[in-house]
Design an enzyme around this catalytic site. Sequence first.
Site, PDB file in Angstrom:
ATOM      1  CD  GLU A 292     -52.149  29.470 -21.956  1.00 15.80           C
ATOM      2  OE1 GLU A 292     -52.509  28.618 -21.155  1.00 15.80           O
ATOM      3  OE2 GLU A 292     -52.711  30.536 -22.079  1.00 15.80           O
ATOM      4  CB  CYS A 326     -49.540  21.474 -22.484  1.00 16.10           C
ATOM      5  SG  CYS A 326     -48.373  22.271 -23.597  1.00 16.10           S
TER       6      CYS A 326
END
Length: 723
Positions: A292, A326
Amino acid sequence: FRTFPRAAVEVKNEPILAFREGSAERTELLEALDSLKGRTEEIPCVVGDEHVWTKDVRYQLSPFNHSHRVAKFCYADKDLINKAIEASVSARREWDLKPVQDRAQILFKAADIISGPRRAEILAKTMIGQGKTVVQAEIDAAAELIDFFRFNAKHGVELERTQPMDAEGSTNTMLYRGLEGFVAAVAPFNFTAIGGNLAGTPALMGNVVLWKPSDTAMSASYAVYNVLRECGLPPNIIQFLPADGPVFGDTITSSQHLAGINFTGSVPTFKRLWKQVAQNLDTYRTFPRLAECGGKNFHFVHKSADVESVVKGTIRSAFEYGGQKCSACSRMYVPDSLWPQIKRELLDIHKDIRVGDPVEDLSTFFSAVIDDKSFARIKKWLDHAKSSPNLKVIAGGNCDDTKGYFVEPTIIESSDPQDAIMSEVLDSLLGRLRDYVQVLDSLWGRLRDYVQVLDSLRGRHRDYVQVLDSLCGRHRDYVQVLDSLWGRLRDYVQVLDSLRGRHRDYVQVLDSLCGRHRDYVQVLDSLRGRHRDYVQVLDSLWGRLRDYVQVLDSLGGRHRDYVQVLDSLGGRHRDYVQVLDSLRGRHGDYVQVLDSLRGRHGDYVQEIFGPVLSVYVYPEKNYKEVLQLIDNTSPYALTGAVFARDKTVIDVAAKVLRNAAGNYYVNDKSTGSIVAQQPFGGARVSGTNDKPGGPHYVLRWTSPQVVKETHVPLTDWKYPYMG
């Protein structure tokens, strides 16, 4: 094996507290904040029940007051990390055999503790240590972390109910085992909840974990770890290991017991870990699982959009927590017909945004960025915006690190949708000098090894026949060997000239050409192979001789003139095509050249990760082309939002942007995913899209075993058709 079905576990999202004046939660939080003022917490490495201090002492600084040392901690060295690995692996079997219901109870209890008596402490440590405002700490370190623990525990328990079909005379059972080995949890600074999830969920599913917390989230992470231990997590199941990133990465990836890396962070770090895993594949007992990264997230605005929703959603998405989520919006595409109104309303709100100390002033909208490295990176982008003819700073653009790492909320209008700031590709492909060696490496190998390369290729003539014998074996096949190794005899002299050379490093030549005599058979196979593949063999070992002089010319030849060579090769960015021609020569290989120059996206993509919003204003009639532009501008694909009330446009955008975002929003901002409602994650350079917060995430940290038990004896070995 039959221990199910079990009743479904009922959980709900944790309510988000308002912290209004006079409320109990506000009073408790202010008391917790006051108790931490000026205090430095001591945080050791924890292996099992042993608290360990190494000589490599570090400090976590408060982002908005870097004179305040929030925590004193130490880095685990390689020996301590290996000790933690061995202790974890020893504890794994017993933990894996424990029923998932018992493991889940630890997370349920931890969620209740964080929801109640420890809420204020963890929020306060997140605010002071990571620079979050009260609401940003609440939605992260309380609500999201609690939801991760509760919903993942629910999903882990309910996973056992997912079973294969039975057949007459036999039953089939799926056992959801933990991974064989350990999981390394490498956590980011920006969400306390993410650190708890990266470590907690694999442990829930029967794994043992080495948790490397972020240096800049140390205090809150240690609080979460202690809650887990207090709620019954046994020693050695999660090891708490602050560490230098490269040391931690090198150590875990060289262990045969590595089973997974649960990662959230930057692309370069992720790719470095992935490459290290690839280089060590033959070492591992099982193939490790990895995850990720981040994103370069967009807001697309159509002429039919509701302007108020666009403006207020974009302000929140771009500037909450200083753009350090993010999912934060960093690029926005607005039609020319709406831009005057949207620009005016953005600037009106911008005037009222308070940036400051979130502890002393709870009305602060966002605080400082996380550390000096982040500050320097963002400043570099702001300098780029101020110097670029394509960009105009229409709000903000200043920064100051005198007391804390403060950056103004910045809005930049771009006349070029492909400008670096829209894609976060600050450096052109040949750009920085430090990346240039990587370019040369991808094309021809390191210049510094040039002489050694020539030596290994050219052979040395004194013992030439002996070399041929050692490489080829039988004298009777000498002519055939020459044909297979170097082609036609008429070129023999040319071959000798190109392959032979000085003899002083004969042993080294043998090693490089034939790979040590003990591997002689393997060497023969790899060198001689099949005659029909001989040209391919030569290409892979030495390259084409006919291109050799051309390669020397393009490299520049002399080491002493290396910088001059770089200048002559790199030239001016505007002459990029010409540079490509000088490097490789052939136009036909243009795409291949780009690939070899660009290498990994992580080497040329650099996230801003700060309060910077770039806006491109497009002709409203060209919205379909802009959708294509959005899809192709950035290598990321994490989150994105489309603002439109025209249903046809919404449908068109959904098709064009199908692969541009893992979390896709319609008439809502690109941030704010909630566990169990919008499981989070993206693809492309943003990661492996494992969707933490969803029911499938727990499955990633299992190694299912199917057990078939037959209840009817087999009475014949023959099949009916055999008579």
